[in-house]
Design an enzyme around this catalytic site. Structure first.
Site, PDB file in Angstrom:
ATOM      1  N   CYS A 138      -0.423 -40.066   5.529  1.00 28.47           N
ATOM      2  CA  CYS A 138       1.004 -39.928   5.255  1.00 28.47           C
ATOM      3  C   CYS A 138       1.637 -38.750   5.981  1.00 28.47           C
ATOM      4  O   CYS A 138       2.773 -38.821   6.416  1.00 28.47           O
ATOM      5  CB  CYS A 138       1.249 -39.843   3.768  1.00 28.47           C
ATOM      6  SG  CYS A 138       0.361 -38.485   2.988  1.00 28.47           S
TER       7      CYS A 138
ATOM      8  N   HIS B 230       1.112 -37.056  -1.520  1.00 23.58           N
ATOM      9  CA  HIS B 230       1.805 -37.896  -0.561  1.00 23.58           C
ATOM     10  C   HIS B 230       2.906 -37.081   0.097  1.00 23.58           C
ATOM     11  O   HIS B 230       3.357 -36.075  -0.439  1.00 23.58           O
ATOM     12  CB  HIS B 230       2.401 -39.103  -1.314  1.00 23.58           C
ATOM     13  CG  HIS B 230       2.908 -40.176  -0.407  1.00 23.58           C
ATOM     14  ND1 HIS B 230       2.142 -40.739   0.568  1.00 23.58           N
ATOM     15  CD2 HIS B 230       4.106 -40.797  -0.344  1.00 23.58           C
ATOM     16  CE1 HIS B 230       2.842 -41.667   1.209  1.00 23.58           C
ATOM     17  NE2 HIS B 230       4.051 -41.719   0.660  1.00 23.58           N
TER      18      HIS B 230
ATOM     19  N   ASP C   9      10.272 -43.712   3.417  1.00 25.30           N
ATOM     20  CA  ASP C   9       8.813 -43.493   3.439  1.00 25.30           C
ATOM     21  C   ASP C   9       8.196 -44.324   4.548  1.00 25.30           C
ATOM     22  O   ASP C   9       7.925 -45.505   4.368  1.00 25.30           O
ATOM     23  CB  ASP C   9       8.205 -43.863   2.079  1.00 25.30           C
ATOM     24  CG  ASP C   9       6.754 -43.403   1.985  1.00 25.30           C
ATOM     25  OD1 ASP C   9       6.208 -42.957   3.025  1.00 25.30           O
ATOM     26  OD2 ASP C   9       6.179 -43.483   0.891  1.00 25.30           O
TER      27      ASP C   9
END
Lengths: 656, 307
Positions: free
Chosen positions: A409, A453, A469
């Site tokens: 991520c 994250h 995202d």
């Protein structure tokens, strides 16, 4: 040891020593190494003496040893009292006491010191595991006492550890109501009588205050609990669970870092739809931020909301913290944003020419479409989501976007924000956690370090800050189903993060529920909460006589019926009337100064009493004669008993 | 009971006391043991009057007395008797041994081999002996006084607990106090006195007294006390074993005899306490030393409340 005292046999003594050692072991953390060595020496020396049935060291040898050890403790801690110094002194004295323990008296003393050692352990840790450990030890010590008192101190036959453990367990269970009463109502003292225990942060890692390559993928290997959440209503879907942590706005080419927070007011937020209510229990992580579901609708009780919509605590979170919050899952944030913040959300370091070129191609598009174009780029290229990304060096973003295309991520969020800034859209990286696991054993959400994250936020005119995202574009399962379902099966993950059903995992979830309950109801029971409860019961002052009376009354209400019941059941058969009369006679004799021993036969008593009270000799002889006739000579009769009673009633010796 | 018998009993006690000076309690215990139909073990050093006591008891009570010195080469036949072939009649004739006496002093019983010891102890319990397939009853009354010397244990065979249990009582005589010793030194020769001793009781008197002992009243409250003592001896961590049911029965019988000697027809806790050490001490071996410990027995008595 005094003459004639009952000696303990070897096995009993050895088990006592073992229990004491088990109680000192948890203190190993805060005692100096030399003291641990000395204690180990003393304990093993005593055990050795037991095994060879050797002689105990003489007191002239122990005395200087004792003095020097006490001086050692003093030099080490500069005091003999206080939390650590006190425990050190206590441990030393217990170790030395072992050196002269042979008999019942010393063993009893050690047992009570053992109970006290149990308490001292709570001064250092109040964790659930410690409580369970100490409870087990308390049961064992109690079982030792039960065994010694029921079988004998010096014999071994008839000792059945299991039976005694069961008896001890029953005794402790019987004490539970009293324990609950004392726990709930005994005035809780706010520190620092002792420095309050700070259970060392179990989270060794946790979010760092900057984001560099590998910082998140490392966390994916940790199944430590970051925080636990209980929702008041239904739990939002997995994909909506963005737990907002630090916001990273500054990029130096390798690392994304925070810009220090000022005291600016929070960014204006408009919530859409109802807010979600929840209680969050945060494990200590030594950083100043709190976690909040994106976006928080109010300030938590223990902190504030920054201008970047971060929930921040008043200082580093060094102990377990519990706070209530409400959040909007859908919101408009920062429509009117200060230009300074927007400007700094466009800054980029030199380098990464390919990425800049790619972004330059989107500059002609309106800002919202630049975002779509970037996401489309991720979608169109063969990007993979992996826990073990290669290390990109030099122009790291270029390498990732155009060569490696393997990332976690942090790579996606970082490269996306870079592209957006290069394309002229204000953007920033937000760190935090995504998702969480619902514990069926306690109906709360466990968020682990592996759920860490990073995602991006872009600022669009008229919309404000909007969460994007990019990881979700590459690996939609990461957001909707969690980390374990989004990476290849071959990638290694800690057990509690994996998805395969494992009975051990079920056990650990159940255990986590117990730990959670312990933290909430036992550790979380603060003086404030106690006061709140007492106010509901109409008590406003813990120092009032009213409360003391009420408290003692509660204890008595609990124990007196039990005591009465026990007395009723333990009382012997009703004694015959002549024995009752005899007891009152003995009582009168005692008052007159004649000691009555229960094992003394009546004739001997008669002689002694007559000699002690010569002026009553006749009456005493008559009464004792009458009693003997009734009780032993087989001449019992109703008139005889009446006579005896009259004689005793008439017997009025004056105190000599 | 016949008043005359009581008078004769007390004159008998007085007679024994006149010969063995300063040992009133031990003499009464020995007589109580005899009245309770039990055997007596005297544990003491040589020369304190064990034999004299046994002899005096037998003579005063009008019983046939025989002393047997136990040695390590003694055989059961030396005690019980042998059958010898007699040429004139052509038959075996049984020559009874010393055991066929009413009072036997088994001197230094722990010097004999276990085989001989057990022959005696079997006879004590069964009150009969079997030789060559013929069972011969022993005289009635049959009373064994055994002595053993506690100080010299080399070359001895100490009685095991099971055999100690056959002795109803164990007493120690101990040295006389100075006054009694002086009276003894200044007085007549004991041997001559013994020769001149006339029986104070007839064998039928003794039988009547023994029957009378069984009639002494025992109240339930007293049994409670006795049971409490027995129970405490079994529960105590101080002793290897508690008191056996045989000991409990014996304790009650001796207490009855003791009450009778005191002129009472019911047993009091005082009686139990008076005879308890005699009955219990040799049966309650201390844990660790495996020896009788009078102090522990006294402590047991003082620890048990009289109900």
């Amino acid at each position: 040891m005094r003459e004639g005292e009952i000696q303990l046999n070897r096995a009993n003594l050895a088990s006592l020593i073992a229990v004491l050692a088990l109680l000192i072991v948890p203190h190993g953390d805060h005692l100096p190494w030399w003291l641990i060595g000395v204690l180990g020496l003393l304990f093993s020396w005593r055990l050795f003496l037991i095994s060879i049935q050797g002689r105990l060291p003489p007191s002239w040898l122990l005395l200087p040893f004792t003095v020097s050890l006490i001086i050692g403790v003093y030099v080490e801690f500069k005091t003999l009292f206080g939390r650590t110094g006190g425990v050190a002194l206590l441990s030393v004295l217990i170790g030395l006491k072992l050196m002269e323990t042979r008999g019942r008296r010393d063993a009893l003393l050690l047992v009570f010191l053992g109970y006290f050692l149990v308490v001292t352990n709570f001064l250092f840790s109040q964790s659930f595991a410690m409580a369970v450990y100490l409870l087990l030890i308390v049961t064992v010590i109690t079982a030792l006492l039960v065994g010694w008192n029921s079988v004998g101190w010096n014999r071994l036959e008839g000792f059945s550890p299991l039976t005694h453990l069961v008896t001890a367990g029953k005794l402790l269970l019987q004490a539970v109501p009293l324990m609950v009463l004392l726990f709930v109502f005994f005035p809780r003292i706010e520190g620092p009588l002792w420095r309050l225990p700070q259970d060392r942060s179990s989270a060794k890692g946790g979010l760092a205050d900057s984001m560099s390559p590998g910082s998140f993928s490392n966390l994916s290997q940790s199944d430590e609990v970051a925080f636990r959440v209980e929702f008041l209503g239904t739990v939002p879907p997995h994909g909506a669970l963005y737990w907002r942590g630090p916001v990273f706005e500054q990029y130096d080419g390798t690392t994304w870092s925070q810009i220090p927070l000022g005291s600016e007011p929070p960014a204006p937020v408009e919530g859409i739809g109802p807010a979600v209510q929840y209680q969050l229990t945060l494990e200590p992580h030594q950083r100043p931020w709190l976690l909040a579901l994106d976006a928080p609708a109010q300030s938590p009780g223990n902190g504030r909301i920054s201008d970047r919509m971060q929930a921040v605590a008043n200082g580093p979170v060094v102990k377990r913290d519990r706070y209530a919050l409400a959040s909007w899952l859908d919101y408009r944030m920062g429509k009117q944003q200060a230009t300074l913040m927007l400007q700094r959300s466009l800054l980029l370091p030199r380098g990464n020419p390919k990425a800049r070129a790619l972004a330059a191609g989107w500059k002609a598009l309106p800002p919202a479409q630049r975002v779509t174009a970037a996401l489309a780029y991720y979608d169109s290229q063969p990007f993979t989501y992996t826990l073990q990304p290669p290390l990109y060096q030099g122009d790291a973003i270029d390498r990732f976007l155009f060569e490696g295309r393997q990332g976690f991520c942090e790579h996606y969020a970082g490269s996306f924000v870079f592209l957006m800034r290069a394309a002229g859209v204000p953007a920033r990286v937000v760190g935090g956690y995504q998702g969480g696991e619902l514990n069926p054993a306690g109906n709360y959400l466990i968020v682990r370090q592996a759920d860490a994250h990073a995602w991006a936020e872009v600022w669009l005119e008229g919309r404000g800050w909007q969460r994007i995202d990019p990881t979700a574009t590459v690996a939609p399962d990461r957001v909707d189903l969690g980390l374990a379902r989004s990476v290849a099966q071959s990638e290694s993950l800690p057990m509690m993060v994996r998805v395969d059903a494992n009975w051990l995992r079920g056990v650990r979830l159940g255990l986590d529920a117990a730990v959670n309950a312990w933290n909430q109801w036992i550790i979380g029971y603060t003086p404030d909460q106690q006061m709140k409860l007492l106010r509901q019961l109409g008590i406003s002052n813990l120092a009032s006589y009213q409360f003391v009376a009420w408290f003692l009354g509660m204890i008595m209400a609990m124990t007196l019926p039990l005591a009465a019941w026990l007395l009723w059941h333990l009382r012997g058969p009703n004694p015959p009337p002549e024995v009752k009369a005899w007891r009152s006679f003995c009582h009168k004799l005692e008052k007159a100064g004649v000691e009555v021993r229960p094992s003394e036969p009546p004739l001997a008593l008669s002689q002694r009493a007559c000699a002690a009270l010569p002026e009553h000799a006749e009456a005493i002889a008559t009464i004792i004669g009458q009693y003997l006739a009734l009780r032993y000579l087989g001449e019992a009769s109703a008139e005889g008993i009446v006579q005896l009673k009259q004689q005793i009633a008439a017997f009025k010796p004056r105190r000599t | 009971m016949d008043h005359a018998i009581t008078t004769r009993l007390h004159s008998a006690l007085a007679q024994i006391n006149g010969l063995i000076l300063g040992k009133k309690t031990q003499i009464e215990l020995a007589v109580a043991c005899l009245l309770a139909r039990g055997h007596l073990l005297i544990e003491d050093v040589p020369g304190v009057g064990k034999t004299t006591l046994a002899h005096t008891l037998a003579a005063t009570l009008g019983l046939a007395f025989q002393r047997v010195q136990f040695t390590s080469d003694m055989l059961p036949a030396d005690l019980i008797g042998v059958s010898i072939y007699e040429r004139p009649t052509g038959e075996f004739r049984f020559h009874p041994g010393p055991i066929f006496n009413q009072v036997i002093l088994a001197d230094e019983i722990n010097r004999a081999t276990p085989k001989t010891q057990s022959a005696l102890l079997e006879a004590m319990e069964e009150r009969q002996v079997t030789q060559d397939g013929v069972t011969r009853p022993l005289p009635d009354p049959f009373f064994v006084i055994a002595t053993q010397n506690p100080a010299h244990q080399i070359g001895t065979f100490p009685l095991p607990e099971s055999q100690l249990d056959r002795f109803l009582m164990r007493i120690t005589l101990g040295y006389p106090d100075p006054a009694a010793e002086r009276a003894m030194l200044m007085g007549e020769d004991r041997r001559e006195l013994l020769q001149r001793l006339a029986p104070a009781l007839t064998p039928s008197d003794l039988g009547a007294l023994q029957a009378e002992v069984r009639k002494v009243h025992v109240a339930p409250a007293l049994v409670d006390y006795l049971q409490a003592l027995i129970h405490a001896s079994r529960e105590s961590a101080e002793f290897v074993n508690g008191l056996s049911p045989r000991a409990a029965l014996g304790l009650l019988m001796v207490a009855r005899a003791w009450a009778l000697l005191a002129g009472r027809h019911a047993v009091l806790p005082d009686d139990i306490q008076a005879v308890f050490p005699g009955v219990a001490t040799h049966r309650l071996l201390a844990r660790g030393s495996n020896r009788p410990q009078p102090e522990l027995v006294a402590k047991l008595l003082s620890d048990v409340a009289i109900p």
